[in-house]
Design a protein around this motif. Structure first.
Motif, PDB file in Angstrom:
ATOM      1  N   LEU A  31       0.828  -1.203   0.000  1.00  0.00           N
ATOM      2  CA  LEU A  31       0.000   0.000   0.000  1.00  0.00           C
ATOM      3  C   LEU A  31       0.863   1.254   0.000  1.00  0.00           C
ATOM      4  CD1 LEU A  31      -2.730   1.378   0.158  1.00  0.00           C
ATOM      5  CD2 LEU A  31      -2.650   1.143   2.652  1.00  0.00           C
ATOM      6  N   VAL A  32       1.916   1.252   0.828  1.00  0.00           N
ATOM      7  CA  VAL A  32       2.813   2.408   0.881  1.00  0.00           C
ATOM      8  C   VAL A  32       3.508   2.605  -0.457  1.00  0.00           C
ATOM      9  CG1 VAL A  32       4.835   3.391   2.014  1.00  0.00           C
ATOM     10  CG2 VAL A  32       3.142   2.124   3.354  1.00  0.00           C
ATOM     11  N   ARG A  33       3.939   1.490  -1.070  1.00  0.00           N
ATOM     12  CA  ARG A  33       4.617   1.575  -2.354  1.00  0.00           C
ATOM     13  C   ARG A  33       3.679   2.123  -3.425  1.00  0.00           C
ATOM     14  NH1 ARG A  33       6.992  -2.894  -1.976  1.00  0.00           N
ATOM     15  NH2 ARG A  33       5.412  -4.202  -2.955  1.00  0.00           N
ATOM     16  N   THR A  39       1.313  10.242  -8.575  1.00  0.00           N
ATOM     17  CA  THR A  39       1.812  11.596  -8.808  1.00  0.00           C
ATOM     18  C   THR A  39       0.920  12.641  -8.154  1.00  0.00           C
ATOM     19  OG1 THR A  39       2.732  10.855 -10.922  1.00  0.00           O
ATOM     20  CG2 THR A  39       2.503  13.220 -10.597  1.00  0.00           C
ATOM     21  N   TRP A  40      -0.389  12.445  -8.240  1.00  0.00           N
ATOM     22  CA  TRP A  40      -1.307  13.431  -7.680  1.00  0.00           C
ATOM     23  C   TRP A  40      -1.136  13.553  -6.172  1.00  0.00           C
ATOM     24  CZ3 TRP A  40      -4.713  12.125  -3.859  1.00  0.00           C
ATOM     25  CH2 TRP A  40      -4.981  10.760  -3.673  1.00  0.00           C
ATOM     26  N   LEU A  41      -0.829  12.455  -5.498  1.00  0.00           N
ATOM     27  CA  LEU A  41      -0.648  12.499  -4.058  1.00  0.00           C
ATOM     28  C   LEU A  41       0.623  13.257  -3.692  1.00  0.00           C
ATOM     29  CD1 LEU A  41      -1.561  11.676  -1.244  1.00  0.00           C
ATOM     30  CD2 LEU A  41      -0.351   9.508  -1.546  1.00  0.00           C
ATOM     31  N   ARG A  42       1.705  13.009  -4.419  1.00  0.00           N
ATOM     32  CA  ARG A  42       2.947  13.723  -4.152  1.00  0.00           C
ATOM     33  C   ARG A  42       2.777  15.220  -4.375  1.00  0.00           C
ATOM     34  NH1 ARG A  42       5.083   9.538  -7.436  1.00  0.00           N
ATOM     35  NH2 ARG A  42       5.581  11.067  -9.049  1.00  0.00           N
ATOM     36  N   LYS A  43       2.086  15.597  -5.445  1.00  0.00           N
ATOM     37  CA  LYS A  43       1.870  17.019  -5.712  1.00  0.00           C
ATOM     38  C   LYS A  43       0.955  17.643  -4.661  1.00  0.00           C
ATOM     39  CE  LYS A  43       2.614  16.803 -10.718  1.00  0.00           C
ATOM     40  NZ  LYS A  43       2.030  17.054 -12.061  1.00  0.00           N
ATOM     41  N   LEU A  47       1.741  20.891  -2.245  1.00  0.00           N
ATOM     42  CA  LEU A  47       0.862  22.048  -2.076  1.00  0.00           C
ATOM     43  C   LEU A  47       0.477  22.242  -0.613  1.00  0.00           C
ATOM     44  CD1 LEU A  47      -1.491  21.628  -5.176  1.00  0.00           C
ATOM     45  CD2 LEU A  47       0.389  23.239  -4.890  1.00  0.00           C
ATOM     46  N   ALA A  48       0.230  21.147   0.100  1.00  0.00           N
ATOM     47  CA  ALA A  48      -0.107  21.257   1.518  1.00  0.00           C
ATOM     48  C   ALA A  48       1.062  21.821   2.317  1.00  0.00           C
ATOM     49  CB  ALA A  48      -0.509  19.884   2.062  1.00  0.00           C
ATOM     50  N   ALA A  49       2.281  21.397   1.997  1.00  0.00           N
ATOM     51  CA  ALA A  49       3.460  21.924   2.688  1.00  0.00           C
ATOM     52  C   ALA A  49       3.624  23.420   2.421  1.00  0.00           C
ATOM     53  CB  ALA A  49       4.704  21.151   2.255  1.00  0.00           C
ATOM     54  N   LEU A  50       3.390  23.845   1.177  1.00  0.00           N
ATOM     55  CA  LEU A  50       3.481  25.273   0.860  1.00  0.00           C
ATOM     56  C   LEU A  50       2.412  26.071   1.597  1.00  0.00           C
ATOM     57  CD1 LEU A  50       4.172  25.124  -2.994  1.00  0.00           C
ATOM     58  CD2 LEU A  50       5.790  25.659  -1.175  1.00  0.00           C
ATOM     59  N   ALA A  51       1.203  25.512   1.711  1.00  0.00           N
ATOM     60  CA  ALA A  51       0.136  26.201   2.436  1.00  0.00           C
ATOM     61  C   ALA A  51       0.488  26.359   3.915  1.00  0.00           C
ATOM     62  CB  ALA A  51      -1.177  25.443   2.275  1.00  0.00           C
TER      63      ALA A  51
END
Length: 290
Positions: A31-33, A39-43, A47-51
């Motif tokens: 599941l982790v792999r 890609t959408w999750l990494r992006k 975005l969450a980190a930038l927020a």
């Protein structure tokens, strides 16, 4: 004297391997792999980190007039969506953008097809791109106002200029990189002129054409916002750039950031909903791009 043809017999040795002392760490759970490959999750995490970083800097600076927090900007954004004001501004800008972008793409295709077919067209493209590509589109805005007045025509004119030259250069560079064997194969099938361009050159140069389309879209979007910031309304209705400029004059900084966030979100939406699927069903599927 007789020579022996038998190969020499080597003495056999027996080695006892040492006990294995290294332990292989278990790999990540399936599941982790799988989540790491999304890609959408990494992006989304980026975005969450930038927020979070934005919110922390805004709270540390503690001046809403200069830098509203992420939560204040989000609230202003959703209020603008709920009231319909921000949606109207976005709709106005996108309507002008689509018309200008489509006209620029069509003009770039005609100019590039002419350059790929004839020597005169090649000279014309090289001359025009050398003249007009370094010229900023917003610098033509005063001339556009003289020719087309304060309205949609001026915006479409500067958008076409912003789209035409980078797309024409990208497509022409892609045509130049097409192997000569493909051109010869097309000619052997009786293709020439526009048919050679459509059936041979365009599919082979598609990665460069898609890159040109993406660059042209970015130039068109930023040119439109800048033009609306300069002279505002189009046919009595202001677009997204005018929304940002008007709220800046009224010191509604949270609405200014909400307008900028709308520009960013539209860019992300176009990239992931239009260009990425187009690349996936063409150049990635055909193995022309990694």
């Amino acid at each position: 004297m007789s020579l022996s043809l038998e190969p020499p017999i080597r003495q056999e040795y027996e080695y006892t391997p040492a006990a294995a002392t290294l332990r292989i760490a278990p790999g990540p759970a399936p599941l982790v792999r799988r989540l790491r490959q999304q890609t959408w999750l990494r992006k989304t995490l980026i975005l969450a980190a930038l927020a979070v970083l934005w919110e922390a800097i805004a709270r540390w600076q503690h001046n809403d007039l200069l830098l509203p927090s992420f939560l204040q900007t989000a609230s202003a954004f959703f209020d603008g969506i709920a009231s319909g004001e921000l949606l109207d501004r976005i709709r106005t800008s996108l309507a002008v953008l689509v018309q200008g972008y489509a006209a620029g793409v069509l003009a770039a295709f005609v100019l590039t097809a002419l350059a790929a077919s004839t020597r005169v067209g090649r000279d014309l493209l090289e001359t025009l791109t050398s003249m007009f590509n370094p010229l900023p589109a917003i610098a033509l805005l005063p001339l556009a106002l003289l020719w087309f007045g304060l309205g949609k025509g001026s915006l479409i004119f500067v958008i076409v200029h912003a789209v035409l030259w980078p797309l024409a250069l990208g497509a022409y560079a892609g045509f130049q990189s097409v192997p000569e064997t493909l051109r010869m194969a097309g000619r052997n099938y009786g293709l020439s002129g526009l048919r050679l361009v459509l059936h041979i050159l365009v599919p082979a140069a598609l990665p460069s054409i898609l890159s040109g389309l993406k660059i042209g879209w970015a130039f068109a979007w930023r040119t439109l916002i800048a033009a609306e910031l300069v002279f505002g309304t189009t046919s009595g209705q202001g677009g997204l750039g005018w929304y940002i400029f008007q709220n800046r004059n009224e010191l509604y900084t949270d609405k200014v950031f909400a307008g900028l966030a709308a520009v960013i979100l539209i860019g992300l939406l176009i990239e992931n909903a239009v260009f990425r699927p187009l690349e996936r069903i063409t150049v990635l599927r055909w193995g022309m791009q990694r």
